[in-house]
Design an enzyme around this catalytic site. Structure first.
Site, PDB file in Angstrom:
ATOM      1  N   LYS A  10      -0.007  91.749  12.856  1.00  0.00           N
ATOM      2  CA  LYS A  10      -0.102  92.626  13.789  1.00  0.00           C
ATOM      3  C   LYS A  10       0.838  93.404  14.404  1.00  0.00           C
ATOM      4  O   LYS A  10       2.210  93.776  14.261  1.00  0.00           O
ATOM      5  CB  LYS A  10      -0.762  91.285  15.683  1.00  0.00           C
ATOM      6  CG  LYS A  10       0.595  90.373  15.038  1.00  0.00           C
ATOM      7  CD  LYS A  10       1.786  91.171  16.272  1.00  0.00           C
ATOM      8  CE  LYS A  10       3.454  89.362  15.866  1.00  0.00           C
ATOM      9  NZ  LYS A  10       4.127  90.777  16.738  1.00  0.00           N
ATOM     10  N   VAL A  96       7.632  89.849   5.482  1.00  0.00           N
ATOM     11  CA  VAL A  96       8.029  88.655   5.891  1.00  0.00           C
ATOM     12  C   VAL A  96       9.416  88.503   6.998  1.00  0.00           C
ATOM     13  O   VAL A  96       9.753  89.881   6.730  1.00  0.00           O
ATOM     14  CB  VAL A  96       8.237  87.722   4.410  1.00  0.00           C
ATOM     15  CG1 VAL A  96       9.278  86.205   5.146  1.00  0.00           C
ATOM     16  CG2 VAL A  96       7.375  87.694   3.449  1.00  0.00           C
ATOM     17  N   GLY A  98       9.265  90.203   9.766  1.00  0.00           N
ATOM     18  CA  GLY A  98       9.383  91.759  10.180  1.00  0.00           C
ATOM     19  C   GLY A  98       8.700  91.804  11.598  1.00  0.00           C
ATOM     20  O   GLY A  98       8.748  92.868  11.346  1.00  0.00           O
ATOM     21  N   GLY A  99       7.781  90.868  12.273  1.00  0.00           N
ATOM     22  CA  GLY A  99       7.839  90.857  13.593  1.00  0.00           C
ATOM     23  C   GLY A  99       6.297  92.004  13.518  1.00  0.00           C
ATOM     24  O   GLY A  99       6.247  91.719  14.390  1.00  0.00           O
ATOM     25  N   MET A 100       5.630  90.861  12.701  1.00  0.00           N
ATOM     26  CA  MET A 100       3.704  91.771  12.170  1.00  0.00           C
ATOM     27  C   MET A 100       3.256  90.134  12.221  1.00  0.00           C
ATOM     28  O   MET A 100       2.484  90.234  11.487  1.00  0.00           O
ATOM     29  CB  MET A 100       4.133  92.792  11.377  1.00  0.00           C
ATOM     30  CG  MET A 100       4.811  93.767  11.266  1.00  0.00           C
ATOM     31  SD  MET A 100       3.904  95.255   9.581  1.00  0.00           S
ATOM     32  CE  MET A 100       2.529  95.383  10.928  1.00  0.00           C
ATOM     33  N   GLY A 103       3.851  85.606   9.451  1.00  0.00           N
ATOM     34  CA  GLY A 103       3.607  83.712   9.093  1.00  0.00           C
ATOM     35  C   GLY A 103       2.432  82.836   9.811  1.00  0.00           C
ATOM     36  O   GLY A 103       1.326  81.836   8.933  1.00  0.00           O
ATOM     37  N   SER A 104       1.950  83.421  10.550  1.00  0.00           N
ATOM     38  CA  SER A 104       1.065  82.934  11.998  1.00  0.00           C
ATOM     39  C   SER A 104      -0.039  83.138  10.826  1.00  0.00           C
ATOM     40  O   SER A 104      -0.908  82.481  11.332  1.00  0.00           O
ATOM     41  CB  SER A 104       1.077  83.945  12.892  1.00  0.00           C
ATOM     42  OG  SER A 104       2.511  83.616  13.956  1.00  0.00           O
ATOM     43  N   ASP A 137       1.862  83.436  17.927  1.00  0.00           N
ATOM     44  CA  ASP A 137       1.341  84.383  18.183  1.00  0.00           C
ATOM     45  C   ASP A 137      -0.416  84.007  17.359  1.00  0.00           C
ATOM     46  O   ASP A 137      -0.906  84.575  16.415  1.00  0.00           O
ATOM     47  CB  ASP A 137       2.427  85.547  17.132  1.00  0.00           C
ATOM     48  CG  ASP A 137       3.164  85.987  18.212  1.00  0.00           C
ATOM     49  OD1 ASP A 137       2.797  85.894  18.997  1.00  0.00           O
ATOM     50  OD2 ASP A 137       4.258  86.653  17.310  1.00  0.00           O
TER      51      ASP A 137
HETATM   52  O1  C5P Z   1       6.091  80.272  19.854  1.00  0.00           O
HETATM   53  P1  C5P Z   1       6.626  80.615  18.386  1.00  0.00           P
HETATM   54  O2  C5P Z   1       7.611  79.155  17.281  1.00  0.00           O
HETATM   55  O3  C5P Z   1       6.872  82.073  17.277  1.00  0.00           O
HETATM   56  O4  C5P Z   1       8.514  81.151  18.850  1.00  0.00           O
HETATM   57  C1  C5P Z   1       9.451  80.951  17.571  1.00  0.00           C
HETATM   58  C2  C5P Z   1      10.746  81.376  18.825  1.00  0.00           C
HETATM   59  O5  C5P Z   1      10.345  82.676  19.920  1.00  0.00           O
HETATM   60  C3  C5P Z   1      10.500  80.216  20.097  1.00  0.00           C
HETATM   61  O6  C5P Z   1      11.304  78.488  19.943  1.00  0.00           O
HETATM   62  C4  C5P Z   1      11.288  81.347  20.965  1.00  0.00           C
HETATM   63  O7  C5P Z   1      13.241  80.618  20.439  1.00  0.00           O
HETATM   64  C5  C5P Z   1      11.207  82.463  21.052  1.00  0.00           C
HETATM   65  N1  C5P Z   1       9.371  82.735  21.843  1.00  0.00           N
HETATM   66  C6  C5P Z   1      10.394  83.227  23.152  1.00  0.00           C
HETATM   67  N2  C5P Z   1       8.556  83.384  23.806  1.00  0.00           N
HETATM   68  C7  C5P Z   1       8.206  83.343  23.588  1.00  0.00           C
HETATM   69  C8  C5P Z   1       7.870  82.976  22.342  1.00  0.00           C
HETATM   70  C9  C5P Z   1       8.359  82.790  21.730  1.00  0.00           C
HETATM   71  O8  C5P Z   1      11.421  82.842  23.881  1.00  0.00           O
HETATM   72  N3  C5P Z   1       7.120  83.466  24.324  1.00  0.00           N
END
Ligand code: C5P
Length: 297
Positions: A10, A96, A98-100, A103-104, A137
Site C-alpha cells: 500500500k 521490508v 519500507g512503509g508499504m 509485514g501486514s 494496517d
Molecule cells: O498497529 P501496529 O502494530 O502496526 O503499530 C506499530 C506501532 O506504530 C505502534 O506500536 C505505535 O508506536 C505506532 N502507531 C501509532 N498510531 C497508529 C498506528 C501505529 O502510534 N495509529
C-alpha cells in the site's frame, strides 16, 4: 495440499496524524491505496508452525513468532481451538520495513490462506477483527483497493476509485521503525496543537474521478517531516523524482520508501530510470493502483 494467497503493498495517499493517545497509538485519517507490488504467502500442512521466506530481502524478515504471518496462523487456530500446524512460506517482493505494509500483507495473506487450508469459512467481519488485532494496517491488506482508515487506521470505509494511477517507489537502503517515526512525530509536535485528523474532500474526489493531477495536489503525509528528520537523505530522493517529471512525491507511510505519482506508464518508467541513475535510492519499482486485496490463487 497447499494454499497460496497474493497480497498487495500500500501507499498512504493521505496520512493525517492526530495527537498521541493514552494507549500510545495515534488517531488517524489514513487514506490507503493498494498498489501492484505483491507478496505471496503459501501455507502447507506441517507437524508444527514454521516460517520461511524467499526474495531479495528475505534475510531481513524475522522467521520466529514475531512474524505477523505466524501470529495470524496462531490467532486463527486459537479462535477455532485447533493446532496451527502449518508451514508458511513468504515469497517476498514488497520492500521490508519500507512503509508499504509488507509485514501486514503477510499477516493478512497467512490468515486468508490458513482459513482456506483449514476449511473454516470464517466470516469476513471476523477475519477483519483478527487483522485489527495483528496490526493497524493489516485490515487494509485484506480488503485492498482504496479505503479510509480511522481510529488507529484499522476501522475501514472502502472508497471508490475512478481510474488507474501510476506510481514509482524508490526503495532506500535499510528500513525505518514505525514506532520510532511516530515518536519523532511526537517530538516534533511538542508544544503545538495537533489538529484532529480528517480526510481531505479534494483528495477523496480525486480518487473517485481518477484524476492524477488533482490527486498529486492533494497528497499529504504528516509523518513525512519525522521520516525526513530521521533519514535526511530522503529529501534528495524526493527531489530527484520531481526533477524527473513526477506529478508529486511523498514518503510512503513511515518510510523510508518514497512514492512518486506519474501521469502514465511511460512517465513512470522514465522516473524509475532517472531515480536509479541519480544514485539516491537502492532500487526503483513501477506499480499501478488500485490493486485487489488478499486473493487466493
Ligand atoms: O498497529 P501496529 O502494530 O502496526 O503499530 C506499530 C506501532 O506504530 C505502534 O506500536 C505505535 O508506536 C505506532 N502507531 C501509532 N498510531 C497508529 C498506528 C501505529 O502510534 N495509529
Amino acid at each position: 495440499m497447499s494454499v497460496t494467497v497474493r497480497v498487495p503493498a500500500k501507499v498512504n495517499v493521505q496520512l493525517a496524524v492526530g495527537a498521541a493517545r493514552e494507549d500510545g497509538f495515534h488517531d488517524l485519517a489514513n487514506v490507503f491505496l493498494a498498489v501492484s507490488l505483491y507478496d505471496e504467502v503459501t501455507v502447507t500442512p506441517s507437524r508444527e508452525l514454521t516460517v520461511t521466506c524467499s526474495g531479495p530481502d528475505a534475510d531481513q524478515v524475522p522467521l520466529d513468532r514475531t512474524n505477523l504471518a505466524a501470529r495470524a496462523a496462531e490467532l486463527l487456530a486459537a479462535r477455532h481451538g485447533i493446532d496451527p500446524a502449518v508451514h508458511i512460506h513468504i515469497a517476498k517482493d514488497i520492500p521490508v520495513a519500507g512503509g508499504m505494509a509488507g509485514g501486514s500483507a503477510d499477516g493478512a495473506g497467512a490468515l486468508l490462506a490458513c482459513d482456506a487450508l483449514w476449511g473454516l469459512g470464517t466470516p469476513k467481519a471476523d477475519l477483519l477483527d483478527i487483522c485489527a488485532e495483528l496490526g493497524s494496517d493489516v485490515p487494509f491488506s485484506l480488503v485492498g483497493g482504496a479505503a479510509l482508515g480511522t481510529g488507529r487506521g484499522e476501522r475501514l470505509t472502502e472508497l471508490p476509485v475512478g481510474g488507474t494511477f501510476h506510481w514509482v517507489f524508490a526503495v532506500a537502503d535499510g528500513g525505518l521503525s514505525t514506532p520510532a517515526v511516530y515518536r519523532e512525530f511526537d517530538r516534533l509536535a511538542e508544544g503545538t496543537a495537533v489538529p484532529v485528523p480528517a480526510a481531505s474532500p479534494l483528495l477523496l474526489d480525486a480518487l473517485c474521478t481518477g484524476d492524477a493531477s488533482a490527486l498529486a495536489g492533494a497528497l499529504a503525509n504528516d509523518l513525512q517531516p519525522a521520516a525526513l528528520s530521521l533519514r535526511p537523505s530522503l529529501a534528495a530522493t524526493l527531489t530527484a523524482g520531481v526533477e524527473a517529471g513526477a506529478l508529486a512525491a511523498l514518503v510512503s507511510g513511515s518510510g523510508p520508501t518514497t512514492a512518486f505519482l506519474a501521469k502514465d506508464t511511460d512517465a513512470a518508467q522514465q522516473i524509475a530510470d532517472a531515480l536509479l541513475a541519480s544514485g539516491t535510492c537502492r532500487t526503483a519499482r513501477v506499480a499501478s493502483a488500485p490493486a485487489p486485496g488478499a486473493t487466493v490463487l
